[in-house]
Design an enzyme around this catalytic site. Sequence first.
Site, short mmCIF file in Angstrom:
data_model
loop_
_atom_site.label_atom_id
_atom_site.label_comp_id
_atom_site.label_asym_id
_atom_site.label_seq_id
_atom_site.Cartn_x
_atom_site.Cartn_y
_atom_site.Cartn_z
N ARG A 42 -46.23 -54.54 75.48
CA ARG A 42 -45.05 -53.92 74.92
C ARG A 42 -44.35 -53.12 76.03
NH1 ARG A 42 -47.44 -50.18 70.73
NH2 ARG A 42 -45.25 -49.67 70.27
N ARG A 85 -42.48 -41.93 63.19
CA ARG A 85 -42.54 -43.21 63.88
C ARG A 85 -41.84 -43.04 65.23
NH1 ARG A 85 -42.21 -48.09 61.72
NH2 ARG A 85 -42.56 -48.69 63.90
N GLY A 86 -42.07 -43.96 66.14
CA GLY A 86 -41.34 -43.94 67.40
C GLY A 86 -42.25 -43.75 68.60
N ASN A 87 -41.64 -43.78 69.79
CA ASN A 87 -42.40 -43.66 71.02
C ASN A 87 -42.84 -42.21 71.23
OD1 ASN A 87 -40.15 -42.26 72.04
ND2 ASN A 87 -39.29 -44.11 72.96
N THR A 108 -40.18 -39.47 71.31
CA THR A 108 -39.72 -39.13 69.97
C THR A 108 -40.69 -38.18 69.30
OG1 THR A 108 -38.60 -41.26 69.73
CG2 THR A 108 -39.11 -40.05 67.71
N ARG A 109 -41.97 -38.43 69.48
CA ARG A 109 -43.00 -37.59 68.87
C ARG A 109 -42.97 -36.18 69.46
NH1 ARG A 109 -47.29 -41.36 66.54
NH2 ARG A 109 -46.13 -43.31 66.47
N SER A 153 -43.05 -49.88 75.86
CA SER A 153 -43.04 -48.42 75.82
C SER A 153 -43.70 -47.84 77.06
CB SER A 153 -43.77 -47.92 74.57
OG SER A 153 -45.17 -48.14 74.68
N CYS A 205 -56.46 -53.34 54.76
CA CYS A 205 -56.60 -52.23 53.82
C CYS A 205 -55.47 -51.23 53.98
CB CYS A 205 -57.95 -51.55 54.03
SG CYS A 205 -58.21 -50.11 52.98
N SER A 217 -49.51 -41.20 59.80
CA SER A 217 -50.82 -41.80 59.56
C SER A 217 -51.47 -41.24 58.30
CB SER A 217 -51.74 -41.54 60.76
OG SER A 217 -53.09 -41.78 60.45
N LYS A 276 -56.77 -49.91 68.77
CA LYS A 276 -56.53 -49.47 67.40
C LYS A 276 -55.44 -50.29 66.70
CE LYS A 276 -53.33 -45.78 68.78
NZ LYS A 276 -52.13 -46.42 68.22
N ASP A 277 -54.61 -51.00 67.48
CA ASP A 277 -53.54 -51.81 66.88
C ASP A 277 -54.01 -53.18 66.44
OD1 ASP A 277 -51.66 -49.79 67.27
OD2 ASP A 277 -51.05 -50.54 69.23
N ARG A 306 -54.45 -41.74 57.43
CA ARG A 306 -55.80 -41.32 57.86
C ARG A 306 -55.79 -39.87 58.32
NH1 ARG A 306 -57.84 -40.34 62.63
NH2 ARG A 306 -55.99 -41.15 63.68
N ARG A 307 -54.79 -39.52 59.13
CA ARG A 307 -54.70 -38.15 59.61
C ARG A 307 -54.31 -37.20 58.48
NH1 ARG A 307 -51.59 -40.13 65.09
NH2 ARG A 307 -53.43 -40.21 66.46
N THR A 311 -46.68 -36.58 61.05
CA THR A 311 -47.59 -37.70 61.31
C THR A 311 -47.33 -38.77 60.27
OG1 THR A 311 -49.89 -38.48 61.37
CG2 THR A 311 -49.45 -36.57 59.98
#
Length: 301
Positions: free
Chosen positions: A9, A139-141, A144-145, A11, A230, A119, A76-77, A121-122, A117
Amino acid sequence: MKPIRIATRGSELALWQANFIASALGCETELVVLSTQGDRDQSSSLSDIGGQGIFVKEIQTALIDDRADVAVHSAKDLPALEPEGLAIGAFPKRGDVRDALIGNPLGQLKRGDLIATGSPRRQVQLKALRPDIGFVPLRGNMATRFSMVERCSAVMVAYAALERLGRLDLVAEVFEPTQLVPQVGQGALAAECRSEDDRVKALLMEIDDLATRLAVQSERSLLSQVGSGCSLPVGAFGKTDENSGRIDLIGFIGSMDGSNIIRVSGSGSDPVELGSRLGQELMTKGGSDLLDQANRCKNHG
């Protein structure tokens, strides 16, 4: 000899990862930079546009179509099941698996403060620690975060991402895997190739880290028992004793509202058997009921 074509990718973090693999291989390489569905759609939630796999399908297709020789992913992806004709040739030595907050530590947040977040899970694990806080989607790179700190009290990211981008100065708090069980494969890279490409497989074998491979395989085996697609919050973390080869694995599954969190742990030497066993234990301890409830809600939604 032709250079090894590495699909990635575009990024900043993905390019760091691809260049890391290129350097480790120690041969002539060239990058094949691609855009994935997850990169193009920055507004929808991950579950709405396909969940796991949306950051890897186009890169895997480049391998299958012989437009690349190696595909570099955040482990993880990757979905738990490998596409036919492809193989993970290397899991290099794993980075830090932990989750981190930037902005403010959890203990300094006030009632009603927001953490950014996307996620589940988080979210569900943080909610168990601080039921009085809220969340906003993210969402985002990485840039952005980082910018979300100006709009929220804190932002949750993977510690490994901060470390790789040289931004550990932003860390406000780090959570041990026993506090927040990481995502399957978190902190690990996966270098994928065609199953029949013996030349590339031999090159990747040289950078494979056995302890990392065993740990991540155990996590992915657990995920495959729960279901690769899932939609519920799921996490797992395996750690390999490099002397004995024993793998210690923890896993969890939770309801979307965080009202029910199920955790399991165990040890073994066979990563597939260990992950399968603990995945089955998660399901028998209530995971199956949580999945049934989630599917009923989805079908009636």
